[in-house]
Design an enzyme around this catalytic site. Structure first.
Site, PDB file in Angstrom:
ATOM      1  N   LYS A 109       0.673  -1.290  -0.027  1.00 30.45           N
ATOM      2  CA  LYS A 109      -0.101  -0.049  -0.056  1.00 30.45           C
ATOM      3  C   LYS A 109       0.762   1.426   0.206  1.00 30.45           C
ATOM      4  O   LYS A 109       0.417   2.339  -0.438  1.00 30.45           O
ATOM      5  CB  LYS A 109      -0.914  -0.077   0.981  1.00 30.45           C
ATOM      6  CG  LYS A 109      -2.014  -0.950   1.095  1.00 30.45           C
ATOM      7  CD  LYS A 109      -3.379  -0.491   1.869  1.00 30.45           C
ATOM      8  CE  LYS A 109      -4.504  -1.616   1.278  1.00 30.45           C
ATOM      9  NZ  LYS A 109      -4.374  -2.590   1.859  1.00 30.45           N
TER      10      LYS A 109
ATOM     11  N   GLU B 262      -9.621   6.999   3.637  1.00 29.50           N
ATOM     12  CA  GLU B 262     -10.400   6.007   4.458  1.00 29.50           C
ATOM     13  C   GLU B 262      -9.676   4.794   4.791  1.00 29.50           C
ATOM     14  O   GLU B 262      -8.521   4.834   3.923  1.00 29.50           O
ATOM     15  CB  GLU B 262     -11.485   5.624   3.382  1.00 29.50           C
ATOM     16  CG  GLU B 262     -11.216   4.361   2.418  1.00 29.50           C
ATOM     17  CD  GLU B 262      -9.997   4.763   1.404  1.00 29.50           C
ATOM     18  OE1 GLU B 262      -9.631   5.957   1.236  1.00 29.50           O
ATOM     19  OE2 GLU B 262      -9.395   3.851   0.866  1.00 29.50           O
TER      20      GLU B 262
ATOM     21  N   SER C 290       1.348  -9.866  -0.849  1.00 30.30           N
ATOM     22  CA  SER C 290       1.337  -8.661  -0.750  1.00 30.30           C
ATOM     23  C   SER C 290       1.564  -7.807   0.650  1.00 30.30           C
ATOM     24  O   SER C 290       1.657  -6.865   0.755  1.00 30.30           O
ATOM     25  CB  SER C 290      -0.326  -8.320  -1.009  1.00 30.30           C
ATOM     26  OG  SER C 290      -1.185  -9.147  -0.160  1.00 30.30           O
TER      27      SER C 290
HETATM   28  C1  LIG Z   1      -5.106  -3.730   1.876  1.00 24.81           C
HETATM   29  C2  LIG Z   1      -4.367  -5.218   1.415  1.00 24.81           C
HETATM   30  C3  LIG Z   1      -4.955  -5.868   0.386  1.00 24.81           C
HETATM   31  C4  LIG Z   1      -6.106  -5.790  -0.443  1.00 24.81           C
HETATM   32  O1  LIG Z   1      -5.960  -4.549  -1.343  1.00 24.81           O
HETATM   33  P1  LIG Z   1      -5.943  -4.533  -2.893  1.00 24.81           P
HETATM   34  O2  LIG Z   1      -6.187  -3.256  -3.085  1.00 24.81           O
HETATM   35  O3  LIG Z   1      -6.688  -5.824  -3.446  1.00 24.81           O
HETATM   36  O4  LIG Z   1      -4.525  -5.007  -3.032  1.00 24.81           O
HETATM   37  C5  LIG Z   1      -4.063  -6.918   0.315  1.00 24.81           C
HETATM   38  N1  LIG Z   1      -2.958  -7.514   0.948  1.00 24.81           N
HETATM   39  C6  LIG Z   1      -2.505  -6.669   1.924  1.00 24.81           C
HETATM   40  C7  LIG Z   1      -1.333  -6.977   2.677  1.00 24.81           C
HETATM   41  C8  LIG Z   1      -3.283  -5.399   2.424  1.00 24.81           C
HETATM   42  O5  LIG Z   1      -2.762  -4.658   3.290  1.00 24.81           O
END
Ligand SMILES: *Cc1c(COP(=O)(O)O)cnc(C)c1O
Length: 401
Positions: A94, A116, A383
């Site tokens: 993010k 948000e 992610s």
């Molecule tokens: C917020 C988040 C997501 C989901 O958001 P996307 O916009 O779909 O990437 C996925 N993995 C992590 C670690 C997050 O913090």
């Protein structure tokens, strides 16, 4: 069907049949201002150079592409690589988008940032970026979410952000989005709304995709370095869709590369029990965009559920809806208990505690790896890291006993 790499939405903000800008009149002016500013700034090499320098020195990029040897051997099929977004500053992808949008805000002369947040991950990334640029920061968060995610509330406050509880509606993410939009309308002159995923009204889906596309560009170079060829599959979890579109974007033109998004199957694919828009949803309009959404017969947004807050959302980024309908990407889901199993598996096999969101991508990989055979190269976008989720996992394990 031919799909262009980094295909941009049309002038009305549509990716194929999806996207657009479904907002009240009062929001048109700031969205058009934002679109103009981004069109201008994204033409400048100096902007991309500064962004790249911050990604390197502040975020810690590039993130590694790691061969997951023990996971590969355990599953006994595809050769699995992990794109380690969990190692980025603040622990997830993010921050890439937060830094990009802070630069955009500064270019527009804005000094106040609003955002948000659901579980607080985007709020923390935004508060971090705002602190590093000396901007004031207000984060809207559902009162229910604030109670569930106290540590992230405290983290944001440590970083100098004001966290405002939202008591409307279900007191969760979608209500926080509405509240942030309300603030934006009244404070357009000095305020930038830093939206956290590749969704919402045009031009956000494109802007966020562009800032997250660094994940795909790096992964592409790295796999070519390691293996001398492109991967056969890429697996990423899909909440709003930003980490997935970020890694997919560099491979969209390579039609031999399977792109697989994994949504939250929750406890069952039944109304209110999951967040798999492509399994239980259909096109509709939600929070400024036309896209696949979970809705009842009257078109009202359904309740959603996932063990992972980051995947627990009614709509999905419009570019994913286009890729889905073009069949360029496919979308699967993993249930809560499959994601939890994958969480433990990665911790024990690789010494990596993944975010529960990312655990959905791992869970799907566990299902398909063996059937793919040993010559199949598969990249999982990891992610984020799972430190934030330890309390939830502990609670869940307790309930299961
Ligand atoms: C917020 C988040 C997501 C989901 O958001 P996307 O916009 O779909 O990437 C996925 N993995 C992590 C670690 C997050 O913090």
């Amino acid at each position: 069907m031919k799909v262009n790499t980094n295909s941009n939405p049309d002038a009305r903000g549509y990716f194929g049949a999806f996207g657009g800008r479904f907002v009240p009149d009062t929001l048109m002016a700031p969205l058009i201002e934002l679109e103009k500013a981004y069109n201008e700034l994204s033409q400048k090499q100096s902007f991309w150079d500064e962004f790249a320098s911050l990604l390197k020195n502040f975020v810690g990029r590039e993130t590694p592409l790691q061969y997951a040897q023990r996971l590969t051997e355990h599953l006994g099929g595809a050769k699995i690589y992990l794109k380690r977004e969990d190692l980025a500053h603040t622990g997830a992808h993010k921050i890439n988008n937060a830094i990009g949008q802070i630069l955009l805000a500064r270019h527009m002369g804005k000094t106040r940032i609003i955002a948000e947040t659901g579980a607080g991950q985007h709020g923390v990334a935004t508060a971090t970026a705002a602190a590093a640029f000396g901007m004031s920061c207000v984060v809207y968060m559902g009162a229910e979410d604030m109670a569930r995610q106290e540590m992230n509330v405290f983290r944001m406050r440590l970083l100098g952000a004001e966290v405002v509880p939202v008591h409307n509606g279900s007191k969760t993410l979608k209500d926080a989005v509405s509240e942030a939009m309300r603030d934006w309308v009244s404070n357009i002159a000095d305020t930038h709304y830093l939206l956290g995923s590749a969704l919402g009204p045009h031009p956000y889906p494109r802007i966020v995709r562009d800032f997250q596309s660094v994940i795909g560009r790096e992964a592409r170079e790295q796999i070519l370095e390691h293996e001398g060829r492109l991967p056969d599959s890429i697996v990423a979890c899909v909440g709003g869709g930003s980490n997935a579109i970020g890694i997919f974007s560099a491979f969209i033109n390579d039609t031999n590369v399977n792109l697989i998004g994994v949504e939250a199957g929750g406890t069952a694919i039944k109304p209110g029990q999951h967040a798999a828009r492509f399994s239980g949803g259909k096109p509709g309009i939600f929070q400024g965009m036309k896209t696949y959404i979970l809705q009842n017969a009257d078109g009202q947004a359904e309740q959603t559920h996932s063990v992972s807050a980051g995947l627990d959302y009614t709509g999905v980024g419009p570019e994913h809806s286009m890729l889905h309908d073009l069949k360029r990407a496919s979308y699967a889901y993993a249930y809560d208990d499959e994601a939890l199993k994958a969480f433990h598996l990665l911790a024990r096999l690789e010494g990596i505690i993944p975010a529960l969101e990312s655990s959905h991508a791992i869970a799907h990989t566990c299902k398909i790896a063996k059937g793919l055979g040993k010559n199949h190269l598969l990249i999982v976008n990891l992610s984020g890291r799972g430190d934030k989720d330890i309390g939830i996992v502990q609670k869940y394990s307790g309930e299961k006993k």
